[in-house]
Design a protein around this motif. Structure first.
Motif, PDB file in Angstrom:
ATOM      1  N   LEU A 178      26.321  35.266  34.266  1.00  0.00           N
ATOM      2  CA  LEU A 178      26.174  34.038  35.058  1.00  0.00           C
ATOM      3  C   LEU A 178      27.062  34.087  36.294  1.00  0.00           C
ATOM      4  CD1 LEU A 178      25.244  31.052  35.290  1.00  0.00           C
ATOM      5  CD2 LEU A 178      27.281  30.476  34.024  1.00  0.00           C
ATOM      6  N   LEU A 179      28.304  34.567  36.099  1.00  0.00           N
ATOM      7  CA  LEU A 179      29.232  34.657  37.231  1.00  0.00           C
ATOM      8  C   LEU A 179      28.702  35.622  38.284  1.00  0.00           C
ATOM      9  CD1 LEU A 179      31.927  34.075  38.529  1.00  0.00           C
ATOM     10  CD2 LEU A 179      32.950  35.787  37.098  1.00  0.00           C
ATOM     11  N   LEU A 186      25.932  33.993  40.225  1.00  0.00           N
ATOM     12  CA  LEU A 186      26.480  33.004  41.169  1.00  0.00           C
ATOM     13  C   LEU A 186      27.059  33.701  42.395  1.00  0.00           C
ATOM     14  CD1 LEU A 186      28.340  30.446  38.913  1.00  0.00           C
ATOM     15  CD2 LEU A 186      26.451  29.993  40.406  1.00  0.00           C
ATOM     16  N   THR A 216      24.439  35.018  44.643  1.00  0.00           N
ATOM     17  CA  THR A 216      23.835  33.915  45.398  1.00  0.00           C
ATOM     18  C   THR A 216      24.724  33.506  46.570  1.00  0.00           C
ATOM     19  OG1 THR A 216      22.973  33.162  43.310  1.00  0.00           O
ATOM     20  CG2 THR A 216      22.799  31.669  45.143  1.00  0.00           C
ATOM     21  N   PHE A 217      26.035  33.375  46.292  1.00  0.00           N
ATOM     22  CA  PHE A 217      26.949  32.979  47.364  1.00  0.00           C
ATOM     23  C   PHE A 217      26.962  34.024  48.468  1.00  0.00           C
ATOM     24  CE2 PHE A 217      29.652  30.439  44.186  1.00  0.00           C
ATOM     25  CZ  PHE A 217      28.863  29.337  44.398  1.00  0.00           C
ATOM     26  N   ALA A 227      33.568  29.630  40.766  1.00  0.00           N
ATOM     27  CA  ALA A 227      32.572  30.248  39.882  1.00  0.00           C
ATOM     28  C   ALA A 227      33.247  30.917  38.699  1.00  0.00           C
ATOM     29  CB  ALA A 227      31.744  31.262  40.665  1.00  0.00           C
ATOM     30  N   ALA A 238      34.100  23.615  43.718  1.00  0.00           N
ATOM     31  CA  ALA A 238      32.953  23.989  44.535  1.00  0.00           C
ATOM     32  C   ALA A 238      32.505  22.831  45.410  1.00  0.00           C
ATOM     33  CB  ALA A 238      31.809  24.453  43.638  1.00  0.00           C
TER      34      ALA A 238
END
Lengths: 254, 155
Positions: free
Chosen positions: A155-156, A159, A162-163, B13, B46
Motif C-alpha cells: 500500500l505504501l 501511495l 501515485t505521489f 504515507a 497529508a
C-alpha cells in the motif's frame, strides 16, 4: 524487469522496511536488533527519495520525520502497551513538529493538547486499570505479521508511486502552463475568479500568512459553520455514549 | 517519473502504513486503537500538506475535524474496551473471534491458544442469518447454532 531496474530506489527501502518490521514484530520468529537495523536502513534510503533542502527547515524536517517514523515502528512493535502509549506520544510530538514546518501552528498546539494531554493520559489510565500484571501472553505474539507487513508496504509503495507520478505531472503541467498562459490569459483569469468564489474565505488574505488563527477562524465560522455545529453535536453524543457504555459502579469495578 | 515526492507526504504515507500494520497484527485491544489513531495522524499530516500546496486554509480546517472525530473515537473506544474487559478480564482481541459469521474460518492462529478465560457464553443469543443464504420460511427464527461449540473450541 525493466520497471524494477528503473525504480529500484523506491523498491529497495520498501522491501527493507517490510522485512525490518516483520522481524521486529513480537512473536516466535522475532529478531529485534536485525529488524531495527533493516528499518533504519529503509529510513535512510527512503529519505534519499525526497528532495531535501539543505537549510534549517530541511534539517528540522529530517529530525522530526525520523523521530516520528522511528517511534512509530517502536510503537507498533513494543511488547508492553504502556511503552506503546508513550511511543505514541513521541509520534504525536513529531507530527506536531511537522505541522509547524507546514505552517500550521494552531494545529500543532491543538494536537498536543488533545492527544498528549487527553487521549494518551486516558489510554494510560485504562492500561493501568486493566493490566496490572505486566506483559501478558497476547502481547508477546502477533497475528500474521508477515502478511500484514507485505500488505501495508505494498500500500505504501502504491501511495508513493501515485505521489511521484502526480509530482511529475505537476512539473509537466507547470511547464505547459507557462507556454499557454500568454495565449488564453483572459480565460484563465476568469476561471481563477470562478474557482476562488467557491470557498472564498478559506483563502488567506494578502495581509495574512497561511495558517494564521484569524484566517482559520474566519474560514471555520463562515464556510464550515454547519460542519462545526455537527462536530459539536458529535462530541456531545459521543460523550453521552461513552458514559452509557462504560460499566456501572453497581456492576462492580474492574 | 522524474518528479520528486513532497517529503511530508512520504512521512504521512509511511505513518499510515505503519499504523495499518499495527492495526492488523496486534492482539491487545489498546494497541489496536492506538494504531488506528496513528493512521489518523498520517491522514492529518497529508491534509495539512495538501492545504499548504494549494495555499489555503481548508486542509487545516479538515484536520481540525479529524481531531474532533479522533477525540470522539478515543472516548467511545475506551468505554467499549472497558466493558469488554469487564466481561473477559482480558484485553486479548482473539477471545472475541467467536463473533464472526459461522462460515468464516477462524482468524486465530495456531500459536495463540494462550490460557485466558473465555468470554461469557450466553446460552440463548440472537442469531442473524448468514449472508448469502436464502431464508427458509418454514423454519422459525429461533437461536440454533449446531456447530457452535466445535468452531469456538480453540479460542
Amino acid at each position: 524487469m525493466n520497471w524494477i531496474q528503473h525504480n529500484w530506489a523506491l523498491l529497495l527501502p520498501l522491501v527493507l522496511g517490510a522485512c525490518g518490521v516483520w522481524l521486529m514484530m513480537p512473536g516466535a520468529r522475532s529478531i529485534r536488533p536485525l529488524g531495527g537495523l533493516a528499518c533504519l536502513g529503509a529510513l535512510v534510503l527512503g529519505f534519499q527519495l525526497v528532495a531535501g533542502s539543505r537549510d534549517v527547515s530541511g534539517s528540522m524536517f529530517l529530525v522530526f520525520a525520523s523521530a516520528t517514523l522511528i517511534s512509530a515502528v517502536l510503537m507498533i512493535t513494543s511488547r508492553n502497551p504502556v511503552y506503546a502509549a508513550l511511543w505514541f506520544a513521541v509520534v504525536t510530538l513529531g507530527v506536531c513538529g511537522l505541522f509547524l514546518l507546514q505552517s500550521a501552528p494552531f494545529l500543532a498546539a491543538a494536537t498536543i493538547i488533545v492527544y498528549a494531554g487527553a487521549i494518551i493520559v486516558t489510554f494510560l489510565f485504562v492500561i493501568m486499570l486493566a493490566q496490572q500484571a505486566g506483559t501478558s501472553s497476547y502481547d508477546t505474539s502477533s497475528r500474521q505479521p508477515f502478511c500484514a507487513s507485505v500488505t501495508a508496504f505494498t500500500l505504501l509503495g502504491l501511495l508513493l508511486i501515485t505521489f511521484q507520478s502526480a509530482a511529475a505531472q505537476q512539473t509537466v503541467d507547470g511547464a505547459r502552463a507557462t507556454e499557454v498562459a500568454a495565449a488564453n490569459k483572459a480565460l484563465d483569469v476568469q476561471m481563477k475568479v470562478e474557482t476562488l468564489d467557491i470557498h472564498k474565505s478559506s483563502r488567506p488574505l494578502p495581509s495574512e500568512e497561511l495558517g494564521q488563527m484569524r484566517g482559520l477562524g474566519r474560514s471555520l465560522f463562515t464556510d464550515y459553520l454547519f460542519a462545526v455545529e455537527i462536530g459539536g453535536t458529535l462530541l456531545l453524543i459521543a460523550s453521552i455514549g461513552a458514559i452509557a457504555l462504560a460499566p456501572r459502579r453497581a456492576q462492580g469495578t474492574l | 517519473m522524474n518528479g520528486s515526492i513532497q517529503p511530508t507526504l512520504l512521512v504521512s504515507a509511511a505513518l499510515f502504513a505503519l499504523g495499518a500494520i499495527g492495526f492488523l497484527t496486534r492482539r491487545n485491544l489498546i494497541s489496536v486503537i492506538l494504531s488506528a489513531e496513528m493512521m489518523l495522524h498520517g491522514v492529518a499530516l497529508a491534509m495539512v500538506t495538501f492545504g499548504k500546496m494549494h495555499g489555503n486554509n481548508e486542509g487545516q480546517i479538515f484536520t481540525i475535524f479529524i481531531l474532533t472525530v479522533a477525540a470522539c473515537e478515543a472516548g467511545l473506544a475506551l468505554a467499549l474496551i472497558l466493558s469488554l474487559y469487564h466481561r473477559t478480564k482480558s484485553l486479548d482481541m482473539d477471545l472475541w473471534s467467536a463473533l464472526r459469521e459461522d462460515d468464516m474460518p477462524s482468524p486465530v492462529g495456531h500459536d495463540s491458544s494462550a490460557g485466558a478465560t473465555q468470554p461469557d457464553t450466553h446460552p440463548v443469543q440472537p442469531t442473524l442469518t448468514p449472508a448469502g443464504l436464502p431464508i427458509d420460511p418454514k423454519t422459525p427464527l429461533t437461536p440454533q447454532r449446531p456447530n457452535r461449540e466445535e468452531t469456538a473450541t480453540h479460542v
